[in-house]
Structure formats: structure tokens, C-alpha cells
Design a protein around this motif. Sequence first.
Motif, PDB file in Angstrom:
ATOM      1  N   VAL A 263       0.875  -1.181   0.000  1.00 14.07           N
ATOM      2  CA  VAL A 263       0.000   0.000   0.000  1.00 14.07           C
ATOM      3  C   VAL A 263       0.907   1.224   0.000  1.00 14.07           C
ATOM      4  N   ILE A 264       0.689   2.135  -0.949  1.00 15.17           N
ATOM      5  CA  ILE A 264       1.538   3.323  -1.007  1.00 15.17           C
ATOM      6  C   ILE A 264       1.313   4.203   0.230  1.00 15.17           C
ATOM      7  N   ALA A 265       2.347   4.909   0.604  1.00 20.88           N
ATOM      8  CA  ALA A 265       2.393   5.634   1.880  1.00 20.88           C
ATOM      9  C   ALA A 265       1.165   6.499   2.151  1.00 20.88           C
ATOM     10  N   GLU A 266       0.718   7.248   1.175  1.00 21.59           N
ATOM     11  CA  GLU A 266      -0.391   8.178   1.437  1.00 21.59           C
ATOM     12  C   GLU A 266      -1.728   7.489   1.682  1.00 21.59           C
ATOM     13  N   HIS A 267      -1.806   6.174   1.466  1.00 21.93           N
ATOM     14  CA  HIS A 267      -3.061   5.443   1.705  1.00 21.93           C
ATOM     15  C   HIS A 267      -2.963   4.463   2.874  1.00 21.93           C
ATOM     16  N   ARG A 268      -1.846   4.469   3.584  1.00 19.79           N
ATOM     17  CA  ARG A 268      -1.673   3.567   4.720  1.00 19.79           C
ATOM     18  C   ARG A 268      -2.463   4.051   5.926  1.00 19.79           C
ATOM     19  N   GLY A 269      -2.744   3.128   6.816  1.00 22.89           N
ATOM     20  CA  GLY A 269      -3.426   3.470   8.060  1.00 22.89           C
ATOM     21  C   GLY A 269      -4.931   3.566   7.943  1.00 22.89           C
ATOM     22  N   ARG A 270      -5.498   3.139   6.833  1.00 19.39           N
ATOM     23  CA  ARG A 270      -6.944   3.199   6.619  1.00 19.39           C
ATOM     24  C   ARG A 270      -7.607   1.822   6.580  1.00 19.39           C
ATOM     25  N   GLY A 271      -6.811   0.771   6.761  1.00 17.75           N
ATOM     26  CA  GLY A 271      -7.360  -0.577   6.721  1.00 17.75           C
ATOM     27  C   GLY A 271      -7.464  -1.162   5.323  1.00 17.75           C
TER      28      GLY A 271
ATOM     29  N   ALA B 144       5.020  -3.728   9.643  1.00 17.62           N
ATOM     30  CA  ALA B 144       3.585  -3.559   9.432  1.00 17.62           C
ATOM     31  C   ALA B 144       3.009  -4.752   8.679  1.00 17.62           C
ATOM     32  N   SER B 145       3.700  -5.223   7.663  1.00 20.96           N
ATOM     33  CA  SER B 145       3.228  -6.374   6.899  1.00 20.96           C
ATOM     34  C   SER B 145       3.299  -7.651   7.732  1.00 20.96           C
ATOM     35  N   THR B 146       4.343  -7.787   8.542  1.00 21.05           N
ATOM     36  CA  THR B 146       4.453  -8.948   9.421  1.00 21.05           C
ATOM     37  C   THR B 146       3.302  -8.967  10.421  1.00 21.05           C
TER      38      THR B 146
END
Length: 69
Positions: free
Chosen positions: A8-16, A46-48
Amino acid sequence: MAHCGVAVIAEHRGRGLGRSVASAAVGHALGEYGVVQWRSRDTNTASTRLGARLGFALLGTQTAFDLHP
């Protein structure tokens, strides 16, 4: 056997988004292949963690080498 992982590209992370996509992909792969591995770099915590939340257990490591000078 299916190998799964999500980027997931950085600007879209943290949204599930990664979890939603990964959950759907793993569900499909289980139905299609029966055996699924979660793959991520050992430095990608994060992926782990996502793999662990999806029910995967750490069973080994993988090493990759860049052979270009």
C-alpha cells in the motif's frame, strides 16, 4: 500453494485498505489452492503484523540478493 502479500503506497496507509485487500486475497487463495503463505520482508513490521492478524505464523525467513553491481 499461493504466496500472498500486499503493498500500500504511503499516502493510503493506516486506513485498513491493506487488511481488506489481504483478507479477500487470502480467502480467495485458500479456496483456490488450499495452502497460503504470507510473504513480507523481515524489516516490514507492518506487513508482518498484518500477516499475524490474518492468522499466519512466522515459520521461517527468506533472503534476497541484488546481483547487479
